[in-house]
Design a protein around this motif. Structure first.
Motif, PDB file in Angstrom:
ATOM      1  N   GLN A 224       2.119  -8.986 -37.716  1.00 30.55           N
ATOM      2  CA  GLN A 224       1.219  -7.926 -37.272  1.00 30.55           C
ATOM      3  C   GLN A 224       0.737  -8.184 -35.844  1.00 30.55           C
ATOM      4  N   LYS A 227       3.656  -7.401 -33.542  1.00 35.94           N
ATOM      5  CA  LYS A 227       3.958  -5.978 -33.428  1.00 35.94           C
ATOM      6  C   LYS A 227       2.892  -5.234 -32.628  1.00 35.94           C
ATOM      7  N   ARG A 228       1.637  -5.408 -32.986  1.00 36.01           N
ATOM      8  CA  ARG A 228       0.568  -4.634 -32.353  1.00 36.01           C
ATOM      9  C   ARG A 228       0.281  -5.119 -30.945  1.00 36.01           C
ATOM     10  N   LEU A 229       0.330  -6.428 -30.747  1.00 35.80           N
ATOM     11  CA  LEU A 229       0.069  -6.943 -29.402  1.00 35.80           C
ATOM     12  C   LEU A 229       1.200  -6.568 -28.453  1.00 35.80           C
ATOM     13  N   SER A 231       3.048  -3.902 -28.716  1.00 35.85           N
ATOM     14  CA  SER A 231       2.852  -2.477 -28.448  1.00 35.85           C
ATOM     15  C   SER A 231       1.775  -2.261 -27.391  1.00 35.85           C
ATOM     16  N   TYR A 232       0.682  -3.021 -27.495  1.00 37.29           N
ATOM     17  CA  TYR A 232      -0.404  -2.870 -26.527  1.00 37.29           C
ATOM     18  C   TYR A 232       0.036  -3.297 -25.128  1.00 37.29           C
ATOM     19  N   SER A 324      -6.737   2.632 -32.465  1.00 38.75           N
ATOM     20  CA  SER A 324      -6.336   1.330 -33.018  1.00 38.75           C
ATOM     21  C   SER A 324      -6.674   0.186 -32.081  1.00 38.75           C
ATOM     22  N   PHE A 325      -6.745   0.465 -30.780  1.00 36.00           N
ATOM     23  CA  PHE A 325      -7.067  -0.580 -29.808  1.00 36.00           C
ATOM     24  C   PHE A 325      -8.396  -0.293 -29.118  1.00 36.00           C
ATOM     25  N   CYS A 357      -6.034  -9.668 -29.744  1.00 36.02           N
ATOM     26  CA  CYS A 357      -5.464 -10.577 -30.739  1.00 36.02           C
ATOM     27  C   CYS A 357      -6.542 -11.039 -31.732  1.00 36.02           C
ATOM     28  N   ILE A 360      -7.265  -8.198 -34.130  1.00 38.09           N
ATOM     29  CA  ILE A 360      -6.196  -8.032 -35.118  1.00 38.09           C
ATOM     30  C   ILE A 360      -6.322  -9.074 -36.229  1.00 38.09           C
ATOM     31  N   GLU A 363      -9.204  -8.169 -38.526  1.00 33.50           N
ATOM     32  CA  GLU A 363      -8.879  -7.019 -39.367  1.00 33.50           C
ATOM     33  C   GLU A 363      -7.914  -7.395 -40.489  1.00 33.50           C
ATOM     34  N   HIS A 364      -6.902  -8.182 -40.174  1.00 30.65           N
ATOM     35  CA  HIS A 364      -5.889  -8.508 -41.173  1.00 30.65           C
ATOM     36  C   HIS A 364      -6.430  -9.455 -42.246  1.00 30.65           C
TER      37      HIS A 364
END
Length: 379
Positions: A224, A227-229, A231-232, A324-325, A357, A360, A363-364
């Motif tokens: 996660q 993927k998200r970092l 994308s950011y 989301s960010f 980071c 994330i 949250e996870h």
């Protein structure tokens, strides 16, 4: 747990936090390349894994990706070396010219403000001259000359100090250049080895180390974050690249000198939220003053950039990144101050990715939900 044990636990937590902050500050020359390399490796590792699926060795794909990453920055750096050197060489001269212009403007304002006072003093001198002797009048006529010389001497001292300060800044930048180059070279080597050997080490760490209790959850968390970092970082890089390109194009149309240099500079500074735009406006105002002089046209470069930056920061970036960010602006400013104090300019550039980071991870793992809510609060 007794009250005494609770206080001891609280003090121990405070001591651990302070120890961690001190360690990050003391060993910043070690942590900065590690964190930067880890972010870049996270960004490129999916591409290396994709190449592995089509039977391309990790070593070859890692070298190719590093080359593709370095090539554009190398080309841009070569193109910007000459204009950057020219501006650095003329920095003392520019400072002196700006000082002279500012002195001229201040003198005009002082003359206008003191006009009435001078007239009153002249009338007073005429009245005193009628009663004074010849020698007194002669003595009073000679008094203003040392004052004028004193003012001229003060102006020359101020100009000399500004020139000396500009030269000292230039020398400090030149002195730190070898260390920065060494850090960049070390980061490239570290990124290469992380891409080649990192997945195997991570697999052994997850499977064999007893410290990892929930192995599946740890793998999912790392995925996660990746993927998200990624994308950011990719999204922000594209947006800042387009911002720099639009600024350079606008400056080229307006006839601003070294438009590509200023476009690249504002694109790089825009990685620092809020403060980057403010610094860019200040630099572009100085550029306008140098090119056009102390006239209203000097505000044209920062005004054009400000319009483009407002369009990007208020409409384009929020629409693309979404909620989301989302991060609270005050939290970002405070975090930038902390990271700038810890790691300097590089810490400011890495501050937002590190904060994303952390968010994330919270949250996870579903821990500290109140802190997540605080980070996301938009007021």
């Amino acid at each position: 747990m007794s009250l005494r044990e609770a206080r001891q636990t609280h003090l121990l937590k405070v001591f651990l936090v302070l120890s961690a902050i001190y360690t990050l500050y003391l060993a910043k020359t070690l942590f900065i390349p590690l964190v930067f390399s880890a972010f870049v490796a996270l960004l490129l590792s999916p591409l290396v894994a994709l190449g592995r699926k089509i039977y391309i060795p990790r070593t070859i794909s890692a070298f190719v990706l590093i080359g593709l990453l370095i090539a554009p920055f190398t080309f841009l750096g070569v193109e910007l070396v000459k204009p950057a050197e020219r501006w650095m060489e003329t920095l003392p001269k520019i400072s002196a010219e700006l000082t002279e212009q500012i002195n001229e403007i201040s003198e005009k304002f002082e003359n206008e403000q003191n006009a009435a006072q001078l007239k009153a003093e002249e009338e007073k001198k005429r009245k005193e001259a009628e009663e004074a002797s010849f020698f007194d009048r002669l003595f009073k006529d000679d008094e203003p000359e040392p004052e004028v010389k004193k003012e001229e001497a003060e102006e020359s001292v101020v100009t000399g100090k500004i020139k000396q300060g500009s030269i000292e800044v230039l020398l400090s930048l030149l002195a730190s250049a070898p260390f920065l180059i060494a850090q960049m070279f070390g980061s490239v080597i570290l990124i290469l080895f992380l891409l080649i050997f990192g997945p195997a080490l991570f697999k052994v760490f997850i499977q064999d180390f007893p410290v990892v209790v929930n192995k599946d959850r740890t793998v999912e968390l790392v995925g996660q974050i990746q993927k998200r970092l990624s994308s950011y970082i990719i999204t922000i890089s594209i947006i800042n690249g387009l911002l720099g390109s639009a600024t350079a194009a606008a400056f080229y149309v307006l006839g601003v000198e070294d438009a590509i240099l200023w476009g690249a500079l504002v694109g790089m500074l825009n990685f620092v939220p809020y403060l980057g735009g403010l610094i860019s406006c200040t630099i572009l105002l100085m550029v306008g003053v140098v090119q056009y002089g102390l006239v209203s046209t000097a505000f044209l470069p920062p005004a054009v950039f400000l319009c483009i930056n407002i369009l990007e920061s208020q409409f384009i970036t929020p629409a693309i990144l979404g909620k989301s960010f989302r991060l609270n602006p005050l939290i970002i400013i405070l975090w930038l101050a902390v990271m700038g104090w810890l790691w300097g300019i590089i810490g400011v550039l890495l501050a937002v990715p590190i904060l994303v980071c952390i968010k994330i991870i919270f949250e996870h793992l579903h821990v500290l939900p109140h802190w997540v809510k605080l980070l996301e609060s938009d007021g």
